[in-house]
Design an enzyme around this catalytic site. Sequence first.
Site, mmCIF file in Angstrom:
data_model
loop_
_atom_site.group_PDB
_atom_site.id
_atom_site.type_symbol
_atom_site.label_atom_id
_atom_site.label_comp_id
_atom_site.label_asym_id
_atom_site.label_seq_id
_atom_site.Cartn_x
_atom_site.Cartn_y
_atom_site.Cartn_z
ATOM 1 N NE ARG A 169 -84.345 -9.922 49.267
ATOM 2 C CZ ARG A 169 -83.801 -9.635 50.461
ATOM 3 N NH1 ARG A 169 -84.039 -8.460 51.024
ATOM 4 N NH2 ARG A 169 -83.034 -10.520 51.084
ATOM 5 C CG ASP A 453 -78.845 -11.230 54.381
ATOM 6 O OD1 ASP A 453 -78.178 -10.322 54.912
ATOM 7 O OD2 ASP A 453 -80.051 -11.101 54.105
#
Length: 540
Positions: A169, A453
């Site tokens: 990603r 996150d």
Amino acid sequence: MSAPAPSPLAIVDAEPLPRQEEVLTEPALAFVAELHRRFTPRRDELLARRAERRAEIARTSTLDFLPETAAIRADDSWRVAPCPSALQDRRVEITGPTDRKMTINALNSGARVWLADFEDASAPTWENVVLGQVNLSDAYTRNIDFTDERSGKSYALKDADELATVVMRPRGWHLSERHLQVDGVPVPGALVDFGLYFFHNAQRLLDLGKGPYFYLPKTESHLEARLWNDVFVFAQDYVGIPQGTVRATVLIETITAAYEMEEILYELRDHASGLNAGRWDYLFSIVKNFRDGGARFVLPDRNAVTMTAPFMRAYTELLVRTCHKRGAHAIGGMAAFIPSRRDAEVNKVAFEKVRADKDREAGDGFDGSWVAHPDLVPIAMESFDKVLGDKPNQKGRLREDVHVEAADLIAIDSLDARPTYPGLINAVQVGIRYIEAWLRGLGAVAIFNLMEDAATAEISRSQIWQWINAGVEFENGEHATPELARKVAAEELANIRAEIGEEAFAAGHWQQAHDLLLEVSLDEDYADFLTLPAYEQLRG
């Protein structure tokens, strides 16, 4: 007269890193520079289009499926490209940053896929950007091992057939990489992460029987998916691998993308392999886009917004139906719990919640789901094994019973829950603690037994902003105001100082994190992304 040579890509204001010469080679940097020249102007146009669309939402307080793409949605004949064998079975995917220890543990975890994350689980220090690339290359050449200095424990890769397939990603379109510039202009972080990884590893992965596979974050429209598709087409020709080798899974983690799922798959149809339901960023996107839409768009505490909320059910069920209609994988959301070695009762309750969540996803037709910790892999695996058995996926389950109207996706007021004072405290706690770790270069952070996150920090600060601007009254009679947020933040800072001690407090970035959280939570001008002002303060 010959054309002038293109400007080279410059490495700016960066201390040399061990083994950086293996990543920052002249041919690799020339490739990234060419990506920048070809695609950054379109990236800039699309970011401007985001602002225009947001202004339209502010004016109308609504969204709808696009009339101009109705023919694509109505055409039942098209499908995404056939799935490569390495991505047929994605029943459990583990997520995490690309530091050396995580790289080994994730590949060894027993999950079918590892989301190797240069985005929300990784603070974009130059060291993380470059050495993450080194670690992935080392993993593919089996030149990776790790010894923990504190415990003395050594880590090494299992046999190749036991390792997870990597889906990398890159950063979202909005972030730039200040350390790499062309003519004084920073290159988009997305093109840096993609370009370095693709250039060094595309052929290597094909030789291993896999391929360059990507997760695409923060996508807001099918036009942004079209840009990625054009990047893939150019990149495959540039390095000389067959068209259609790349595979991309798009995170549907913005409210605007939820209205364009079919169009996103259509734009990427030669390279698409699936869509993913990204919960926290999705809620963040709802708050960001409808922040001035009045009381009916006010979200309650983030932990009160479960995946069974009607508007979240509409989103996930539409995602499954859309994917399977077009031959793509539908990947479920994150189980963020981190098992505790000290509290068996906490584990028991959390494991039951994770199991129920994964049972629901498998029952709804998802082909796989995310976990944040290796101990959760067997739990999620069991949920999907019960439904899938020996089948690699359930793409044949078309979910034609699902019918979602445009209004269903933004029916926020269908929720019975309300913002609470403890919810405000939690948002402040998570915000300060996460931002402090991020400023130290950590993107995936354990807070209160959850792996947090950047997405969870975004929803935390966005909810503080929304509650204040909507004049929310909490159950204890207090009103959400800037003064209350400052009071709670000051109390949390004092609690942290008492909890960790003066020495550790002084060594950290606690005051800086406190100030930054209040800045993005209280500023009348809402920052599109917390990570933009935070990046200005990130050292390294």
